[in-house]
Design an enzyme around this catalytic site. Structure first.
Site, mmCIF file in Angstrom:
data_model
loop_
_atom_site.group_PDB
_atom_site.id
_atom_site.type_symbol
_atom_site.label_atom_id
_atom_site.label_comp_id
_atom_site.label_asym_id
_atom_site.label_seq_id
_atom_site.Cartn_x
_atom_site.Cartn_y
_atom_site.Cartn_z
ATOM 1 N N HIS A 56 0.874 -1.184 0.000
ATOM 2 C CA HIS A 56 0.000 0.000 0.000
ATOM 3 C C HIS A 56 0.909 1.232 0.000
ATOM 4 C CE1 HIS A 56 -3.952 1.844 1.700
ATOM 5 N NE2 HIS A 56 -3.271 2.747 1.055
ATOM 6 N N GLU B 139 -2.522 -1.672 -3.244
ATOM 7 C CA GLU B 139 -3.660 -0.945 -2.692
ATOM 8 C C GLU B 139 -3.348 0.538 -2.675
ATOM 9 O OE1 GLU B 139 -4.408 -3.923 1.092
ATOM 10 O OE2 GLU B 139 -3.582 -1.935 1.413
ATOM 11 N N HIS C 84 -8.017 -6.205 7.005
ATOM 12 C CA HIS C 84 -7.756 -5.225 8.065
ATOM 13 C C HIS C 84 -8.006 -5.847 9.427
ATOM 14 C CE1 HIS C 84 -6.453 -1.354 9.347
ATOM 15 N NE2 HIS C 84 -6.359 -0.989 8.081
HETATM 16 N N1 PXP Z 1 -6.624 -3.919 3.382
HETATM 17 C C1 PXP Z 1 -6.368 -2.596 3.264
HETATM 18 C C2 PXP Z 1 -7.141 -1.816 2.251
HETATM 19 C C3 PXP Z 1 -5.388 -1.967 4.049
HETATM 20 O O1 PXP Z 1 -5.161 -0.653 3.913
HETATM 21 C C4 PXP Z 1 -4.658 -2.747 4.965
HETATM 22 C C5 PXP Z 1 -3.577 -2.092 5.786
HETATM 23 O O2 PXP Z 1 -2.634 -1.501 4.964
HETATM 24 C C6 PXP Z 1 -4.946 -4.121 5.058
HETATM 25 C C7 PXP Z 1 -5.934 -4.668 4.268
HETATM 26 C C8 PXP Z 1 -4.210 -5.021 5.997
HETATM 27 O O3 PXP Z 1 -4.531 -4.680 7.313
HETATM 28 P P1 PXP Z 1 -3.651 -5.233 8.512
HETATM 29 O O4 PXP Z 1 -2.287 -4.621 8.385
HETATM 30 O O5 PXP Z 1 -4.387 -4.791 9.735
HETATM 31 O O6 PXP Z 1 -3.616 -6.729 8.370
#
Ligand code: PXP
Length: 245
Positions: free
Chosen positions: A43, A74, A196
């Protein structure tokens, strides 16, 4: 089977802390793939405090050496982001509505308000053969027109589930079941990702409760787990040297 895409942003954050190349995120990503992960996610944010835009090409090159492994990028679809992603051509782009400077993604798209913007952006990615996933909240009010924006997938934003899981998991999953049922009924071609705050404790119940999730992307918890489960071996390696001298 649900694919596991490892979000390596936090490894990049540690690398950036010293301004050099340790840990080397290409080598870390290669290990993730060799150990069985199905893909790599990054990301790149506008301030590049985690993954940098210059990381994208070497990561795409790495992942494309493996059959059936995927690279997912992302981010907020700014002009710069769109251009960089199209240059790299990952398997998937996940569109996230987070503003510059956001600590982490903290909400999904309102697909009603942003339908024209999203459908234009998605068209551009489709013209470049890139699959698109759109980050969404578990609330169907904002998802009435998913067919207009023509996304391939949605990524369910699982923060709320994860944070309410311990108190009452069947309550925590309710809105996700409702929204996934709604999407399956209304837009049967759209597939599901999720991500997330998923972790070793809450992942299984989520995947058992909502069938056919194509991919979960997990970063923070997985990286924290590597500190814990990989710590013993690492301390031993240091002691092997320090204790004999
Ligand atoms: N999905 C998105 C859109 C995110 O922004 C993130 C964090 O960058 C994640 C998934 C992954 O989340 P986590 O780091 O809490 O596993």
């Amino acid at each position: 089977m649900t694919a596991l895409s490892v979000n390596i942003n936090k490894f990049a954050l540690v690398r950036n802390a010293r301004g050099a190349d340790m840990p080397n995120i290409i080598s870390i990503s290669e290990k993730c793939l060799q150990y069985g992960a199905d893909g790599i996610t990054v990301h790149p944010r506008p301030d590049e405090r985690h993954a940098k835009f210059s990381d994208l090409s070497p990561l795409q090159e790495l992942v494309s050496k493996y059959q059936n492994k995927e690279f997912n990028i992302e981010g907020y679809p700014s002009e710069n982001f769109i251009e960089k992603v199209i240059n790299v051509k990952p398997h998937q782009v996940t569109l996230v509505p987070d503003p510059p400077g956001a600590l982490t993604s903290s909400f999904g798209w309102d697909c009603e308000k942003n339908k024209n913007f999203l459908s234009d952006v998605i068209k551009e990615f489709h013209n470049n053969q890139i699959r698109v996933s759109v980050f969404v909240n578990p609330s169907k009010e904002t998802l009435e027109n998913l067919d207009i924006i023509a996304t391939d997938r949605v990524e369910l934003y699982t923060y709320e589930y994860a944070h309410n899981y311990l108190a009452n998991k069947s309550e925590a999953i309710k809105s996700y079941i409702e929204v996934s049922q709604f999407i399956k009924n209304e837009f049967p071609k759209i597939e599901f990702n999720a991500g997330h705050d998923l972790n070793l404790e809450n992942l299984e119940y989520f995947l058992r409760s909502i069938k056919n999730i194509k991919e979960v992307s997990i970063g923070h918890a997985l990286i924290c787990d590597t500190f814990e489960f990989g710590l013993e071996k690492t301390i031993k390696k240091y002691l092997d040297i320090s204790s004999k001298l």
